[in-house]
Design an enzyme around this catalytic site. Structure first.
Site: not given
Length: 335
Positions: A310, A258, A316, A307
């Site tokens: 999250k 990542e 995030e 997203e």
């Protein structure tokens, strides 16, 4: 014949060696269908994917796509798989053998960011035995040469990372990681590591300058014996290499499982910074680090989509390369 050769010539670059993949997180209530996501990967020439949940619809959509996959074992499954070899055999049957060879599994990541010093500490005793049981199940299927078993760690386990050659696992992390590194060496598997200059920068903005984190510093920022660093990504990755070497991992490859930069929600989280980071990262990983020069760094960008479900920090929710409507956030060319 000429037309066939021409077609092959057009296809070869698309299916040749690639170093950049994209993580496919699904923590959103507005994301495209799994088949649409796979189609979007293919349309953008993204040849590698990481998924975090055992999403059978994603695995089904990946059949025949030629996309190489990192499949995660969720932390919540580690205890069961560590304590019951038959559960590991069934896990591999359900999530790997049922789809192989139509799905190109590359790595199984047994756990993600398990850390003796965080909220994941309860999983520490289970990571290695779960890796061992999953490996045995993969080997029993005769797939140990095609599919490598590893785990995904992160920079928080490393102390003394300045300069990078001083990198070392923290005391309680060392006893956790050393046998894992031994397992990886014995089975010729890479270590997966999540490397985020964004978090390094916001954690110490006094001593770390933004251009150093974004690959835009005009020259050398850190000198470490014969190694010279002009970006934080290389420094963080080489600090991890240094830590790995000190527990017997000389020669072990690290795959960056990542790396990303958020576009909003916090300090330095802007569209411009994120765009700069992703573009420069994609270009940079074609080469190596000062410690490991010359070889492309296998890297997975985080993440495909914003997203909205999250938890924790607002940032995030904003690491996506694409909006949920499949429109690109940035002008980025993959691979």
């Amino acid at each position: 014949m000429v037309s066939i050769l021409l077609l092959l010539g057009l296809l070869l670059p698309a299916i040749g060696a690639q170093s950049v993949g994209v993580c496919n997180g699904r923590l959103g209530d507005n994301l495209p269908s799994e088949q649409e996501v796979v189609d979007l990967y293919r349309a953008n020439g993204i040849g590698r994917m990481r998924i975090y949940d055992l999403n059978q619809a994603t695995l089904q959509a990946l059949r025949g796509s030629n996309i190489e996959l990192i499949l995660d074992v969720p932390n919540s499954d580690l205890q069961t798989l560590a304590s019951d070899a038959s559960a590991a055999t069934q896990w591999v049957q359900n999530n790997v053998r049922n789809y192989f060879p139509d799905v190109k599994f590359r790595y199984i990541s047994v756990g993600n960011e398990v850390d003796p010093n965080s909220g994941t500490a309860q999983f520490v005793p289970f990571v290695l035995p779960a890796m061992q049981n999953i490996y045995k199940a993969i080997a029993a299927a005769g797939l140990q040469d095609q599919i490598k078993v590893s785990t995904a760690t992160y920079s928080a386990l490393v102390s003394d990372s300045y300069p990078p050659s001083q990198g070392n696992f923290k005391d309680n992390a060392r006893s956790f990681m050393e046998p894992i590194i031994g397992f990886l060496v014995n089975n010729r598997s890479p270590l997966l590591a999540n490397i985020y200059p964004y978090f390094g920068y916001i954690g110490d903005p006094v001593n770390i300058q933004l251009p150093y984190a974004l690959f835009t510093a005009p020259g050398v920022v850190v000198e470490d014996n014969s190694y010279q660093y002009s970006n934080l990504f290389d420094a963080m990755l080489d600090a991890m290499y240094s830590a790995v070497e000190k527990v017997g991992g000389q020669g072990l490859e690290i795959v960056v499982s990542e790396s990303g930069w958020p576009s909003e929600g916090g300090n330095a989280a802007t569209m411009d910074n994120a765009s700069t980071y992703y573009r420069n990262l994609i270009n940079h990983v074609k080469g190596g680090t000062p410690k490991k020069p010359g070889n492309a760094i296998e890297t997975y960008l985080f993440a495909m989509f914003d997203e909205n479900l999250k938890p924790n920090a607002e940032t995030e929710k904003h690491f996506g390369l694409f909006y949920p409507n499949k429109q690109p956030k940035y002008q980025v060319t993959f691979n």
